[in-house]
Design a protein around this motif. Structure first.
Motif, PDB file in Angstrom:
ATOM      1  N   ARG A   1     -33.906  27.492 -18.330  1.00  0.00           N
ATOM      2  CA  ARG A   1     -33.351  27.005 -16.686  1.00  0.00           C
ATOM      3  C   ARG A   1     -33.227  25.874 -16.723  1.00  0.00           C
ATOM      4  NH1 ARG A   1     -33.451  32.434 -17.548  1.00  0.00           N
ATOM      5  NH2 ARG A   1     -34.341  33.945 -16.339  1.00  0.00           N
ATOM      6  N   LEU A   2     -34.072  25.163 -17.058  1.00  0.00           N
ATOM      7  CA  LEU A   2     -33.582  23.584 -16.797  1.00  0.00           C
ATOM      8  C   LEU A   2     -32.514  23.492 -17.758  1.00  0.00           C
ATOM      9  CD1 LEU A   2     -35.012  21.027 -15.341  1.00  0.00           C
ATOM     10  CD2 LEU A   2     -36.570  20.427 -17.724  1.00  0.00           C
ATOM     11  N   GLN A   3     -32.418  23.527 -18.951  1.00  0.00           N
ATOM     12  CA  GLN A   3     -31.210  22.931 -19.765  1.00  0.00           C
ATOM     13  C   GLN A   3     -29.820  23.522 -19.467  1.00  0.00           C
ATOM     14  OE1 GLN A   3     -32.030  20.551 -21.926  1.00  0.00           O
ATOM     15  NE2 GLN A   3     -29.411  21.342 -21.973  1.00  0.00           N
ATOM     16  N   GLU A   4     -30.283  24.997 -19.602  1.00  0.00           N
ATOM     17  CA  GLU A   4     -29.413  25.601 -18.162  1.00  0.00           C
ATOM     18  C   GLU A   4     -28.393  24.465 -16.660  1.00  0.00           C
ATOM     19  OE1 GLU A   4     -29.064  30.052 -17.157  1.00  0.00           O
ATOM     20  OE2 GLU A   4     -30.443  29.559 -19.023  1.00  0.00           O
TER      21      GLU A   4
ATOM     22  N   MET B   1     -29.311  28.853  -7.824  1.00  0.00           N
ATOM     23  CA  MET B   1     -29.991  29.801  -8.400  1.00  0.00           C
ATOM     24  C   MET B   1     -30.969  29.091  -9.559  1.00  0.00           C
ATOM     25  SD  MET B   1     -27.016  32.800  -8.009  1.00  0.00           S
ATOM     26  CE  MET B   1     -27.443  33.904  -9.729  1.00  0.00           C
ATOM     27  N   LEU B   2     -30.165  29.304 -10.359  1.00  0.00           N
ATOM     28  CA  LEU B   2     -30.663  28.399 -11.586  1.00  0.00           C
ATOM     29  C   LEU B   2     -32.605  28.071 -10.694  1.00  0.00           C
ATOM     30  CD1 LEU B   2     -28.433  26.864 -14.238  1.00  0.00           C
ATOM     31  CD2 LEU B   2     -30.072  29.160 -14.204  1.00  0.00           C
ATOM     32  N   PHE B   3     -32.525  26.622  -9.932  1.00  0.00           N
ATOM     33  CA  PHE B   3     -33.855  26.176  -9.387  1.00  0.00           C
ATOM     34  C   PHE B   3     -34.620  26.878  -8.812  1.00  0.00           C
ATOM     35  CE2 PHE B   3     -36.133  24.095  -5.876  1.00  0.00           C
ATOM     36  CZ  PHE B   3     -36.408  22.920  -6.535  1.00  0.00           C
ATOM     37  N   ARG B   4     -33.751  27.756  -8.403  1.00  0.00           N
ATOM     38  CA  ARG B   4     -35.076  29.043  -7.558  1.00  0.00           C
ATOM     39  C   ARG B   4     -35.391  29.838  -8.895  1.00  0.00           C
ATOM     40  NH1 ARG B   4     -33.216  31.579  -2.818  1.00  0.00           N
ATOM     41  NH2 ARG B   4     -31.174  31.749  -2.407  1.00  0.00           N
ATOM     42  N   GLN B   5     -35.184  29.905  -9.206  1.00  0.00           N
ATOM     43  CA  GLN B   5     -34.936  30.643 -10.911  1.00  0.00           C
ATOM     44  C   GLN B   5     -35.988  29.742 -11.552  1.00  0.00           C
ATOM     45  OE1 GLN B   5     -31.873  32.193 -12.734  1.00  0.00           O
ATOM     46  NE2 GLN B   5     -31.743  34.038 -11.842  1.00  0.00           N
ATOM     47  N   GLY B   6     -35.746  28.751 -11.972  1.00  0.00           N
ATOM     48  CA  GLY B   6     -36.747  27.967 -12.804  1.00  0.00           C
ATOM     49  C   GLY B   6     -38.179  27.637 -11.920  1.00  0.00           C
ATOM     50  N   VAL B   7     -38.455  27.354 -10.547  1.00  0.00           N
ATOM     51  CA  VAL B   7     -39.186  27.428  -9.803  1.00  0.00           C
ATOM     52  C   VAL B   7     -40.498  27.991  -9.721  1.00  0.00           C
ATOM     53  CG1 VAL B   7     -40.666  27.466  -7.380  1.00  0.00           C
ATOM     54  CG2 VAL B   7     -38.344  25.567  -8.200  1.00  0.00           C
ATOM     55  N   LYS B   8     -39.758  28.973  -9.719  1.00  0.00           N
ATOM     56  CA  LYS B   8     -40.507  30.717  -9.940  1.00  0.00           C
ATOM     57  C   LYS B   8     -41.310  30.645 -11.502  1.00  0.00           C
ATOM     58  CE  LYS B   8     -39.466  36.096  -9.142  1.00  0.00           C
ATOM     59  NZ  LYS B   8     -39.025  36.667 -10.073  1.00  0.00           N
ATOM     60  N   CYS B   9     -40.070  30.235 -12.591  1.00  0.00           N
ATOM     61  CA  CYS B   9     -41.501  30.865 -14.027  1.00  0.00           C
ATOM     62  C   CYS B   9     -42.236  29.391 -14.131  1.00  0.00           C
ATOM     63  CB  CYS B   9     -40.159  30.245 -14.824  1.00  0.00           C
ATOM     64  SG  CYS B   9     -39.040  31.910 -14.916  1.00  0.00           S
ATOM     65  N   PHE B  10     -42.462  28.280 -13.178  1.00  0.00           N
ATOM     66  CA  PHE B  10     -43.426  27.410 -13.343  1.00  0.00           C
ATOM     67  C   PHE B  10     -44.369  28.073 -12.588  1.00  0.00           C
ATOM     68  CE2 PHE B  10     -45.279  23.643 -12.133  1.00  0.00           C
ATOM     69  CZ  PHE B  10     -45.683  23.490 -13.578  1.00  0.00           C
ATOM     70  N   LEU B  11     -43.939  28.856 -11.627  1.00  0.00           N
ATOM     71  CA  LEU B  11     -45.498  28.645 -10.204  1.00  0.00           C
ATOM     72  C   LEU B  11     -45.912  30.064 -11.246  1.00  0.00           C
ATOM     73  CD1 LEU B  11     -43.579  29.345  -6.858  1.00  0.00           C
ATOM     74  CD2 LEU B  11     -45.607  27.664  -7.995  1.00  0.00           C
ATOM     75  N   GLU B  12     -45.249  31.248 -11.688  1.00  0.00           N
ATOM     76  CA  GLU B  12     -46.028  32.077 -13.069  1.00  0.00           C
ATOM     77  C   GLU B  12     -46.048  31.696 -13.820  1.00  0.00           C
ATOM     78  OE1 GLU B  12     -42.792  35.217 -12.389  1.00  0.00           O
ATOM     79  OE2 GLU B  12     -43.370  34.965 -10.532  1.00  0.00           O
ATOM     80  N   HIS B  13     -46.030  29.715 -14.273  1.00  0.00           N
ATOM     81  CA  HIS B  13     -46.641  29.945 -15.584  1.00  0.00           C
ATOM     82  C   HIS B  13     -45.652  30.386 -17.190  1.00  0.00           C
ATOM     83  CE1 HIS B  13     -50.012  28.479 -13.226  1.00  0.00           C
ATOM     84  NE2 HIS B  13     -50.518  29.158 -12.936  1.00  0.00           N
ATOM     85  N   ARG B  14     -44.266  30.557 -16.547  1.00  0.00           N
ATOM     86  CA  ARG B  14     -44.262  31.152 -17.966  1.00  0.00           C
ATOM     87  C   ARG B  14     -43.151  29.426 -18.660  1.00  0.00           C
ATOM     88  NH1 ARG B  14     -40.044  35.473 -15.788  1.00  0.00           N
ATOM     89  NH2 ARG B  14     -41.143  34.819 -14.165  1.00  0.00           N
TER      90      ARG B  14
ATOM     91  N   LEU C   1     -35.919  18.969 -13.207  1.00  0.00           N
ATOM     92  CA  LEU C   1     -36.855  17.615 -14.353  1.00  0.00           C
ATOM     93  C   LEU C   1     -38.161  17.382 -14.247  1.00  0.00           C
ATOM     94  CD1 LEU C   1     -35.876  16.484 -16.690  1.00  0.00           C
ATOM     95  CD2 LEU C   1     -34.960  14.970 -15.432  1.00  0.00           C
ATOM     96  N   ARG C   2     -38.360  16.880 -12.642  1.00  0.00           N
ATOM     97  CA  ARG C   2     -39.699  16.397 -12.587  1.00  0.00           C
ATOM     98  C   ARG C   2     -40.886  17.105 -12.541  1.00  0.00           C
ATOM     99  NH1 ARG C   2     -40.499  11.376  -9.821  1.00  0.00           N
ATOM    100  NH2 ARG C   2     -38.397  11.039  -9.318  1.00  0.00           N
ATOM    101  N   PHE C   3     -40.186  18.986 -12.370  1.00  0.00           N
ATOM    102  CA  PHE C   3     -41.627  19.676 -12.630  1.00  0.00           C
ATOM    103  C   PHE C   3     -41.894  19.378 -14.376  1.00  0.00           C
ATOM    104  CE2 PHE C   3     -40.692  21.784  -8.904  1.00  0.00           C
ATOM    105  CZ  PHE C   3     -41.951  21.995  -8.225  1.00  0.00           C
ATOM    106  N   SER C   4     -40.626  19.771 -14.848  1.00  0.00           N
ATOM    107  CA  SER C   4     -40.795  19.201 -16.532  1.00  0.00           C
ATOM    108  C   SER C   4     -42.037  18.723 -17.392  1.00  0.00           C
ATOM    109  CB  SER C   4     -39.494  19.453 -17.286  1.00  0.00           C
ATOM    110  OG  SER C   4     -39.319  19.744 -18.837  1.00  0.00           O
ATOM    111  N   ILE C   5     -41.120  17.126 -16.572  1.00  0.00           N
ATOM    112  CA  ILE C   5     -42.066  15.680 -16.671  1.00  0.00           C
ATOM    113  C   ILE C   5     -43.196  15.655 -16.744  1.00  0.00           C
ATOM    114  CG2 ILE C   5     -41.958  13.245 -17.075  1.00  0.00           C
ATOM    115  CD1 ILE C   5     -38.474  13.513 -16.279  1.00  0.00           C
ATOM    116  N   GLU C   6     -43.607  15.925 -15.371  1.00  0.00           N
ATOM    117  CA  GLU C   6     -45.102  15.142 -14.170  1.00  0.00           C
ATOM    118  C   GLU C   6     -45.732  16.794 -14.641  1.00  0.00           C
ATOM    119  OE1 GLU C   6     -44.974  13.818 -10.538  1.00  0.00           O
ATOM    120  OE2 GLU C   6     -42.647  12.457 -11.270  1.00  0.00           O
ATOM    121  N   ASN C   7     -45.345  17.678 -14.603  1.00  0.00           N
ATOM    122  CA  ASN C   7     -46.133  19.000 -14.723  1.00  0.00           C
ATOM    123  C   ASN C   7     -47.463  19.485 -13.512  1.00  0.00           C
ATOM    124  OD1 ASN C   7     -46.845  21.526 -16.016  1.00  0.00           O
ATOM    125  ND2 ASN C   7     -47.664  21.374 -17.506  1.00  0.00           N
TER     126      ASN C   7
END
Lengths: 348, 214
Positions: free
Chosen positions: B47-50, B27-40, B101-107
């Motif tokens: 979410r990543l930390q959780e 669920m956290l991955f799902r929400q994390g990806v959603k936040c990334f795609l919406e630039h939040r 985590l890769r989303f966070s590192i590589e953006n």
């Protein structure tokens, strides 16, 4: 001298304990569901209680087959049975103490010219054929009940494991009691007419008969056999004919126990008689035959694919060979005992 | 006997909790990806930390379960299968965490018009994980249902493969730098790997269930 003669019975008891306890706790110990020390202790207590309090009925039937009436004869008969069990075991054939002792008694009748009660002999042999079939039937019914219950109960794997362990302990204890009640006659039955023990009263209330003391001695020999030599047998039993899971082991041991109880319970016999139903005879049946019948029943209902038919053939050969070998060996040893050692093997 | 049953109940609860953590991780991955795609990005980092905390807790719990199973010689016949299942399920949670985590590192610079497809990809990958976890629960309590959950997981995994292919074809048809295309491909492959690892758990599960049948 009489104590020396009793040694052959104790040897037979020891070998029974070493071999037959594995039928009850073999899979549980082999699959590490129960530790050997726990299994051996439970089996020993069960066997002692069964032998002392439930062994009388079967002994009467053996007595009817042939009343070995001289202590040297009893010694030779028990020694023959013990040697047969040891020899057949070394040959890799599964062996029944019940068959060995019956064969040895028939050998005594043959040597001494005493009549063999053919009715009793037919009853015993019929029970040998019927016991594994009955065990297979019990196992099939229990297997179906277990599957039905497991499908509905939705028990967690770990809870099932815990219940199976508890079940194996209780069924094992009952099985050990039934083994003691049914098989003590094999070990000590031939010594009953010449028992050195007298009835005693303990604490002014508890009366212990000479036969019960004799059975206690035999049961202790069985217990020593369990503790000293059954570990290796326990850890190899169970996978030889069909690989068993712990739940299947519980089913198989329960079916085996029901068969032994059927052929040794005087209470069950009385109950069935009072209900006007045919009662099974009280005869010493083979614990090994019962367990093999139960394993075969489970194997067949599961499609029969994992059954080792080669092993089964060897088992069947052992069942035919044991009483024949015991009868011939008994005749030979009685001949040697009487003519070489000048022992009185029969009271005229 | 009371000790045996109490220990059993505790361990059952721990296994359930461990499987809950995998669901939570999904669920956290799902929400994390959603936040990334919406630039939040702030919410994404939370979410990543959780998710990292969940993975850490999962590792500890799994080790505890494994040592108890060995220490008390529980389920001797199925222990190997159960340990294998728990370890391979842990791998799924690790891949989920590593991917986010890769989303966070590589953006990575994702293509906005392809974002619905990427969200679909992530959703189906997590659906595969959830069906797999349901299969694992069924293995412990309701063996007959295991096959249904495995079938569902395999259907989701097929969908993941299909979406991943569509996404990569779309990316490689575009006028982008090769390095950018490769980066996007890697993100698709990592997300796809979540479903692949869940499928590996299903393979183990199918064999373990057959072995458990009485």
């Amino acid at each position: 001298m009489i104590w020396f003669f009793l040694l052959s019975g104790l040897f037979l008891g020891w070998s029974l304990g070493a071999n037959d306890a594995a039928n009850i706790f073999g899979t549980a110990v082999g699959t590490r569901m129960i530790r050997f020390r726990v299994a051996a202790t439970i089996a020993s207590i069960g066997v002692v209680l069964g032998a002392v309090f439930g062994g009388a009925g079967v002994t009467q039937t053996l007595g009817a087959l042939g009343a070995v009436n001289a202590i040297a004869g009893s010694f030779t008969v028990a020694l023959t049975a013990g040697l047969t069990v040891a020899w057949m075991s070394r040959s890799g054939l599964p062996v029944s103490t019940s068959q060995a002792i019956v064969g040895a008694i028939v050998g005594w009748n043959w040597f001494t010219g005493s009549p063999t009660d053919h009715g009793t002999l037919i009853t015993i042999v019929s029970a040998w054929v019927f016991a594994p079939v009955l065990a297979a039937g019990f196992a099939i019914v229990l297997y179906r009940m277990a599957r039905w219950w497991l499908a509905r109960s939705r028990l967690h794997l770990l809870s099932l494991d815990a219940y199976t362990r508890v079940g194996l302990v209780f069924v094992g204890a009952t099985g050990a009691y039934a083994l003691g009640a049914n098989n003590i006659a094999n070990v000590m039955g031939v010594f009953v007419p010449a028992s050195p023990f007298r009835d005693v009263t303990l604490g002014g209330a508890l009366r212990v008969s000479g036969t019960e003391q004799l059975f206690l001695l035999g049961a202790l020999a069985i217990a020593i056999g369990i503790h000293t030599h059954s570990y290796r047998v326990m850890t190899t039993v169970g996978s030889q004919i069909f690989k068993l899971t712990p739940v299947l082991a519980l089913i198989v041991v329960l079916a085996h126990t029901l068969v032994l109880v059927t052929f040794s319970s005087q209470g069950l016999q009385t109950l069935l008689h009072s209900l006007g139903l045919p009662a099974p005879p009280l005869v010493p049946v083979s614990s090994t035959q019962a367990i093999i019948g139960a394993i075969l029943g489970v194997g067949l209902i599961k499609g029969g694919k994992g059954i080792q038919y080669g092993t089964l053939g060897r088992v069947a050969l052992g069942w035919v060979m044991t009483p024949l070998v015991a009868a011939v060996l008994s005749f030979v040893l009685l001949f040697v005992g009487q003519n070489v050692f000048e022992l009185q093997v029969v009271a005229r | 006997m009371t000790v045996l049953f109490r220990r059993t109940r505790e361990l059952e609860a721990q296994i359930d909790e461990y499987l809950d953590l995998i669901i939570q991780g999904g669920m956290l991955f799902r929400q994390g990806v959603k936040c990334f795609l919406e630039h939040r990005s702030d919410e994404f980092e939370v979410r990543l930390q959780e998710l990292r905390n969940t993975e850490e807790r999962g590792d500890m719990l799994r080790r505890g379960i494994e040592s108890k199973l060995y220490l008390h010689t529980l389920i001797p016949e199925s222990r190997g299968d159960v340990l294998g299942l728990l370890e391979s399920a842990d791998e799924v949670l690790n891949v989920i965490t590593a991917t986010l985590l890769r989303f966070s590192i590589e953006n990575p610079e994702l293509q906005d018009d392809l974002n619905p497809l990427f969200r679909d990809l992530a959703d189906n990958a997590i659906d595969t994980v959830e069906a797999t976890v349901s299969g694992c629960r069924a293995y412990f309590r309701n063996l007959a249902a295991v096959r249904d959950h495995i079938s569902r997981a395999q259907a989701f995994r097929g969908e993941v493969n299909r979406i991943a292919e569509t996404y990569m074809r779309a990316v490689f048809r575009r006028e982008l730098r090769l390095s950018h295309k490769n980066q996007l491909r890697r993100f698709v492959t990592h997300t796809e790997q979540i479903a692949e690892d869940a499928d590996d758990v299903c393979d183990r599960l199918a064999i373990a269930a057959i072995k458990r049948y009485v």
